[in-house]
Motif scaffolding. Sequence first.
Motif, short mmCIF file in Angstrom:
data_model
loop_
_atom_site.label_atom_id
_atom_site.label_comp_id
_atom_site.label_asym_id
_atom_site.label_seq_id
_atom_site.Cartn_x
_atom_site.Cartn_y
_atom_site.Cartn_z
N PRO A 125 -18.30 -3.14 5.61
CA PRO A 125 -17.51 -2.36 4.65
C PRO A 125 -16.03 -2.27 5.00
O PRO A 125 -15.65 -2.42 6.17
N GLN A 126 -15.23 -2.04 3.96
CA GLN A 126 -13.84 -1.65 4.20
C GLN A 126 -13.88 -0.25 4.79
O GLN A 126 -14.47 0.67 4.21
N MET A 127 -13.27 -0.08 5.93
CA MET A 127 -13.30 1.21 6.60
C MET A 127 -11.93 1.49 7.20
O MET A 127 -11.50 0.77 8.11
N GLY A 128 -11.24 2.46 6.66
CA GLY A 128 -9.93 2.82 7.18
C GLY A 128 -8.94 3.11 6.06
O GLY A 128 -9.31 3.31 4.91
N TRP A 129 -7.67 3.11 6.42
CA TRP A 129 -6.60 3.51 5.52
C TRP A 129 -6.09 2.31 4.73
O TRP A 129 -5.96 1.21 5.26
N ASN A 130 -5.77 2.57 3.46
CA ASN A 130 -5.17 1.54 2.64
C ASN A 130 -4.28 2.20 1.60
O ASN A 130 -4.49 3.36 1.22
N ARG A 131 -3.29 1.45 1.14
CA ARG A 131 -2.36 1.98 0.14
C ARG A 131 -3.00 1.94 -1.25
O ARG A 131 -3.73 1.01 -1.58
N VAL A 132 -2.67 2.94 -2.05
CA VAL A 132 -3.17 3.02 -3.43
C VAL A 132 -1.98 2.93 -4.39
O VAL A 132 -1.01 3.68 -4.27
N ARG A 133 -2.09 2.01 -5.31
CA ARG A 133 -1.06 1.79 -6.32
C ARG A 133 -1.46 2.55 -7.59
O ARG A 133 -2.55 2.35 -8.14
N TRP A 149 -1.07 6.33 1.30
CA TRP A 149 -2.24 5.91 2.07
C TRP A 149 -3.41 6.86 1.84
O TRP A 149 -3.25 8.08 1.87
N PHE A 150 -4.60 6.29 1.63
CA PHE A 150 -5.83 7.06 1.50
C PHE A 150 -6.92 6.39 2.34
O PHE A 150 -6.83 5.21 2.67
N TYR A 151 -7.97 7.16 2.63
CA TYR A 151 -9.00 6.68 3.55
C TYR A 151 -10.24 6.20 2.79
O TYR A 151 -10.75 6.91 1.92
N PHE A 152 -10.73 5.02 3.18
CA PHE A 152 -11.86 4.38 2.51
C PHE A 152 -13.02 4.11 3.48
O PHE A 152 -12.79 3.77 4.65
N VAL A 153 -14.23 4.21 2.96
CA VAL A 153 -15.42 3.69 3.63
C VAL A 153 -16.35 3.20 2.52
O VAL A 153 -17.02 4.00 1.87
N HIS A 154 -16.37 1.87 2.28
CA HIS A 154 -17.23 1.38 1.20
C HIS A 154 -17.42 -0.12 1.29
O HIS A 154 -16.56 -0.86 1.74
N SER A 155 -18.58 -0.55 0.79
CA SER A 155 -18.90 -1.97 0.66
C SER A 155 -18.92 -2.41 -0.80
O SER A 155 -18.90 -3.60 -1.09
N TYR A 156 -19.00 -1.43 -1.71
CA TYR A 156 -19.08 -1.69 -3.14
C TYR A 156 -17.91 -1.02 -3.85
O TYR A 156 -17.36 -0.04 -3.35
N TYR A 157 -17.57 -1.55 -5.02
CA TYR A 157 -16.47 -0.96 -5.80
C TYR A 157 -16.74 -1.17 -7.28
O TYR A 157 -17.54 -2.03 -7.67
N VAL A 158 -16.08 -0.38 -8.11
CA VAL A 158 -16.34 -0.43 -9.55
C VAL A 158 -15.48 -1.52 -10.21
O VAL A 158 -14.35 -1.78 -9.80
N VAL A 159 -16.07 -2.13 -11.24
CA VAL A 159 -15.35 -3.08 -12.09
C VAL A 159 -15.49 -2.56 -13.53
O VAL A 159 -16.47 -2.85 -14.22
N ASN A 164 -8.48 0.31 -19.57
CA ASN A 164 -7.71 1.53 -19.79
C ASN A 164 -8.19 2.70 -18.93
O ASN A 164 -7.50 3.72 -18.83
N LEU A 165 -9.35 2.55 -18.31
CA LEU A 165 -9.86 3.59 -17.42
C LEU A 165 -9.16 3.58 -16.06
O LEU A 165 -9.18 4.59 -15.35
N ILE A 166 -8.55 2.48 -15.69
CA ILE A 166 -8.07 2.30 -14.32
C ILE A 166 -6.83 3.14 -14.06
O ILE A 166 -5.81 3.00 -14.73
N ALA A 167 -6.93 4.02 -13.06
CA ALA A 167 -5.83 4.91 -12.70
C ALA A 167 -5.19 4.54 -11.37
O ALA A 167 -4.10 5.01 -11.06
N GLY A 168 -5.87 3.69 -10.58
CA GLY A 168 -5.31 3.29 -9.30
C GLY A 168 -6.04 2.08 -8.75
O GLY A 168 -7.23 1.88 -9.00
N THR A 169 -5.29 1.26 -8.00
CA THR A 169 -5.87 0.07 -7.39
C THR A 169 -5.41 -0.03 -5.93
O THR A 169 -4.43 0.60 -5.52
N THR A 170 -6.13 -0.83 -5.17
CA THR A 170 -5.70 -1.21 -3.83
C THR A 170 -5.94 -2.69 -3.66
O THR A 170 -6.58 -3.33 -4.50
#
Length: 211
Positions: A125-133, A149-159, A164-170
């Motif tokens: 999984p992605q584990m740690g800090w990453n920037r959010v746009r 910067w926000f903290y992540f722990v995940h192997s899955y993500y939404v598509v 128009n639902l998308i409010a932020g990406t990394t």
Amino acid sequence: MKIAVVDYGSGNLRSVYQAIKKVAPLNSDVWVTEDPNKVKEADRVIFPGQGAMPDCMGNLRKAGLEEAVRGSLKRKPFFAVCVGEQMLFDFSEEGDVSALGVFPGRVVRFPANQYGEDGSRLKVPQMGWNRVRKTMDHYMWEGIPDNSWFYFVHSYYVVPADLNLIAGTTDYGRKVTVAVAKDYIFATQFHPEKSADMGLKLYSNFLTWKP
């Protein structure tokens, strides 16, 4: 103000509770609750989740909370976090399970082989800090600079099927949706309760948001 943190046995509840208590107005009631009536009574609802999607969906239904959650989504500020965000979509590849279907779209796994800009292999999984746009002008982002910067722990993500639902990406080997919003709902893949000052600001915004 009455704030319900939904307890269906699959969330990082203590950290969420402590974060909310830090930013909640005086005399607020913050409930970590598995009682559907408390969820219905609350003015605002936080819906955290962690672990495997099939377990989360199963636990939600076993706890008798699905109806209360669905009702809250339609009429009061609702903040879903991590697997809580994923549960809002139609279907997850994790266990090939149907989710709540509030938003159209799928939950998919990061590829096993993906690489960063420097050519290094990215862990799953992605584990740690990453920037959010920020990709949406939304009250929840007030006072939060773009590319925070926000903290992540995940192997899955939404598509999302609806862009128009998308409010932020990394960026993690690809552009990844990590925040979605519509009507009364705001949801993030990252963990605000583990994201220091910017995470607390996001929770603070949630408590004053008037959708």
